[in-house]
Design an enzyme around this catalytic site. Structure first.
Site, PDB file in Angstrom:
ATOM      1  N   HIS A   1       0.921  -1.222   0.014  1.00 50.14           N
ATOM      2  CA  HIS A   1       0.114   0.052  -0.162  1.00 50.14           C
ATOM      3  C   HIS A   1       0.858   1.226  -0.095  1.00 50.14           C
ATOM      4  O   HIS A   1       1.629   1.386   0.936  1.00 50.14           O
ATOM      5  CB  HIS A   1      -0.910   0.007   1.189  1.00 50.14           C
TER       6      HIS A   1
ATOM      7  N   GLU B   1      -2.215  -1.594  -3.470  1.00 50.55           N
ATOM      8  CA  GLU B   1      -3.320  -0.791  -2.831  1.00 50.55           C
ATOM      9  C   GLU B   1      -3.183   0.628  -2.899  1.00 50.55           C
ATOM     10  O   GLU B   1      -1.857   0.995  -2.661  1.00 50.55           O
ATOM     11  CB  GLU B   1      -3.460  -1.125  -1.210  1.00 50.55           C
TER      12      GLU B   1
ATOM     13  N   HIS C   1      -7.556  -8.068   6.535  1.00 50.01           N
ATOM     14  CA  HIS C   1      -7.540  -7.109   7.611  1.00 50.01           C
ATOM     15  C   HIS C   1      -7.855  -7.642   8.921  1.00 50.01           C
ATOM     16  O   HIS C   1      -8.929  -8.129   9.349  1.00 50.01           O
ATOM     17  CB  HIS C   1      -8.434  -5.915   7.513  1.00 50.01           C
TER      18      HIS C   1
END
Length: 246
Positions: free
Chosen positions: A48, A75, A196
């Site tokens: 990310h 991401e 997550h």
């Protein structure tokens, strides 16, 4: 990251970079972590690149694109800067995630339903790079339907509320939401991933859900790697997922 009959493990290496950025050193190298993860059985590598650059840097992404033998899942927030960068890097997979308060739902996924035109434009633009675009959303029918409407071929269901649940009742309720979200997404023709907050003690129940294509896991792997090494940490997680998803 590609649709498969077996559940895949995407390894997020952001927190290897977090450790590096804490001191502004050249170590530990997230690129080395990615290569070790691949050797240990990772099916893909997730990074990310945040607007604030708190962990992964542009250089990491460029290097990874050149050396990965599996696939990169990039991401990113829905910003012009990140869109232009993704067009330059051309990762195999792109997952749009919330970075600002306005983009968040109360649970923490991307509010696709609340900004359909903006997300649709982003999905269409990124799809032209050849990437499979996914949206990180809550296991909520409204968000799943909106994801399909904007043209995303894939979604990643946010498992944070399940991971944070404390009582057996809460855990069961959150797991049920994920199970129903997976079925709803698959029923709408979407590739469904999840992630997550997943770790070694809560991953099996999610890995047992039929219809999930891939689980993305990072922080727990990096934490466990401090004690057992990164390859062993990845191999252990992969074994749990394979056994639970049979």
């Amino acid at each position: 990251m590609t649709h498969s009959n077996r559940m895949l493990l995407g390894v997020n290496i952001d927190h290897v970079a977090t450790l590096r950025q804490a001191r502004g050193t050249r170590y530990p190298d997230p690129v080395k972590a990615a290569l070790d993860a691949e050797e240990a059985g990772a099916d893909g590598i997730t990074v990310h690149l945040r607007e604030d650059r708190r962990h992964i840097q542009e250089r990491d992404v460029v290097l990874l694109k050149d050396v990965l033998q599996t696939r990169m899942n990039f991401e990113m927030g829905v910003t012009e800067e990140m869109m232009a960068f993704a067009e330059k890097i051309r990762p195999a997979h792109i997952c749009l995630v919330p970075e600002t308060r306005q983009e968040l739902t109360t649970e923490g996924g991307l509010d696709v339903a609340g900004q359909e035109a903006r997300i649709k434009a982003a999905v269409e633009r990124l799809a032209r790079t050849g990437a499979e675009v996914s949206l990180f959303i809550d296991a909520d029918e409204r968000q799943i339907e909106a994801s399909r409407r904007v043209g995303a071929p894939a979604i990643e269901l946010h498992t944070g509320r399940y991971a944070d649940a404390e009582t057996p009742t809460e855990v069961a309720e959150e797991l049920k939401r994920i199970v129903e979200g997976v079925a709803f997404g698959v029923g709408h023709g979407l590739i469904v991933n999840a992630g997550h907050g997943l770790h070694y003690h809560n991953v099996e129940a999610v890995a047992a859900i039929k219809g999930i294509n891939e689980l993305n896991i990072g922080h727990a792997l990096v934490a466990h790697a401090l004690f057992v090494g990164f390859k062993a940490a990845v191999a252990e997680m992969k074994a749990l997922i394979v056994a639970a998803s049979r």
